[in-house]
Design an enzyme around this catalytic site. Sequence first.
Site, PDB file in Angstrom:
ATOM      1  N   HIS A 116       0.810  -1.213   0.000  1.00 32.78           N
ATOM      2  CA  HIS A 116       0.000   0.000   0.000  1.00 32.78           C
ATOM      3  C   HIS A 116       0.850   1.273   0.000  1.00 32.78           C
ATOM      4  CE1 HIS A 116      -3.634   2.139   0.117  1.00 32.78           C
ATOM      5  NE2 HIS A 116      -3.848   2.206   1.425  1.00 32.78           N
ATOM      6  N   ASP A 168      -2.348   2.182  -4.499  1.00 33.05           N
ATOM      7  CA  ASP A 168      -3.567   2.642  -3.829  1.00 33.05           C
ATOM      8  C   ASP A 168      -4.695   1.636  -4.013  1.00 33.05           C
ATOM      9  OD1 ASP A 168      -2.293   4.991  -3.061  1.00 33.05           O
ATOM     10  OD2 ASP A 168      -2.843   6.018  -4.925  1.00 33.05           O
TER      11      ASP A 168
END
Length: 416
Positions: free
Chosen positions: A387, A391
């Site tokens: 992450h 995204d």
Amino acid sequence: MKIEVKVPSVGESVNTAEIESWEKKSGDLVTKGDILVILETDKASMEVPADQSGLLSILKKKGDTVSVDEVIAFIDTSATADLKKNSTLSNDSENKKTKKEEVKQALDTSQASKSYKDKEYLSPAVRRLVDEKKLNPSQIEGTGRGGRLTKEDILKALNERSTSTNETNLSPDLLDQKTEVSLKKGQSVEPMTRLRRITAEKLVQSQHNTATLSTFNEVDLSRIIEIRKNYQESFVKKYSYKLGFMSFFVKAVISALKEYPKINAFTEGDNIIYNDHQHIGIAVSTEKGLVVPVLFFAETLNLAQIEKQIINYKEKALSRKLTPDDLLGGTFTISNGGVFGSLISTPILNPPQSGILGMHKIEQRPVVREAKIEIRPMMYLTLSYDHRIVDGRESVGFLVKVKEGLEEPARLLINF
């Protein structure tokens, strides 16, 4: 003449290996090309053959960690010359031994005699115990090949001396225990292989060094199954192997990676490094642990070529023929837990990669199609991703793209 047996180069960025097993023993007469030892790295196992024929003297034992170019044994090529020289000896009809066996026994006996008198001929483990406990090797009976001293012989002698002088038991380090364990009744211990230890370390590092999240979807594999059913016979006739599911998944992943390149990238410091090609790792389970051989430039391969490479890698993995070069350089990984019956899971990233796709068990499940409930072959998919650079929008979009490619395979052909 003594020829050094060295640890060969075991691949880029790999500097050490562990001796998994010796296929020959000290005192054996080996022939050029014979497999002497199997080395295990954090990537794969590899065999080391003899470069010359002669008498083998082993310096390192099973379980030792060794470095590239380190000498782990010697081959005395003069033993081969002696064998040829003595091959003219007459055969003793009473003991019915062949000439080669007589010479070999003479060589072993001679070598064993030297081992009693000269520490040069003792194995490293035996030499260490002899020096540490100030023993005279000539006073200890050898039970090894040709009367050689073994580590067990030394330990037995020490235990006998310990009993007679009320000494304490041998310390754990003499038994080469890497970790002292306390077992209860009904328990047993098995040391991890080097491959499993390193894999475990990397997985823990992955959890600590990445911000891993997972997203899920499901895919209807009706079209893929139909294609395989319609073309399997002709495919096998042409290529001599079956058309599997994995090649379709690889194609779908490649298409999705092109649209979402960050999932094919990795971090280096504060930078994102993008890869221009799709090098797809395929996780393969072996008795030693999980390995991930790589389909290099997978975007250039057709379905048949992908299937062929996967078959070759599986065969190499099972026969321990994979090399480090087969396992390095992947940009994305596919793991198929479905072959073991897994319904859903969250695979761990394979550093430094930023994404891994988990395939799972195909199950007949009720789904709604055009306002009707139908039974379809469904599979849950998981994308684990870093992450820090990927995204949620990208991760979900990637998985939807994979799903579309699998449910409508024509998209993969027209790159849509």
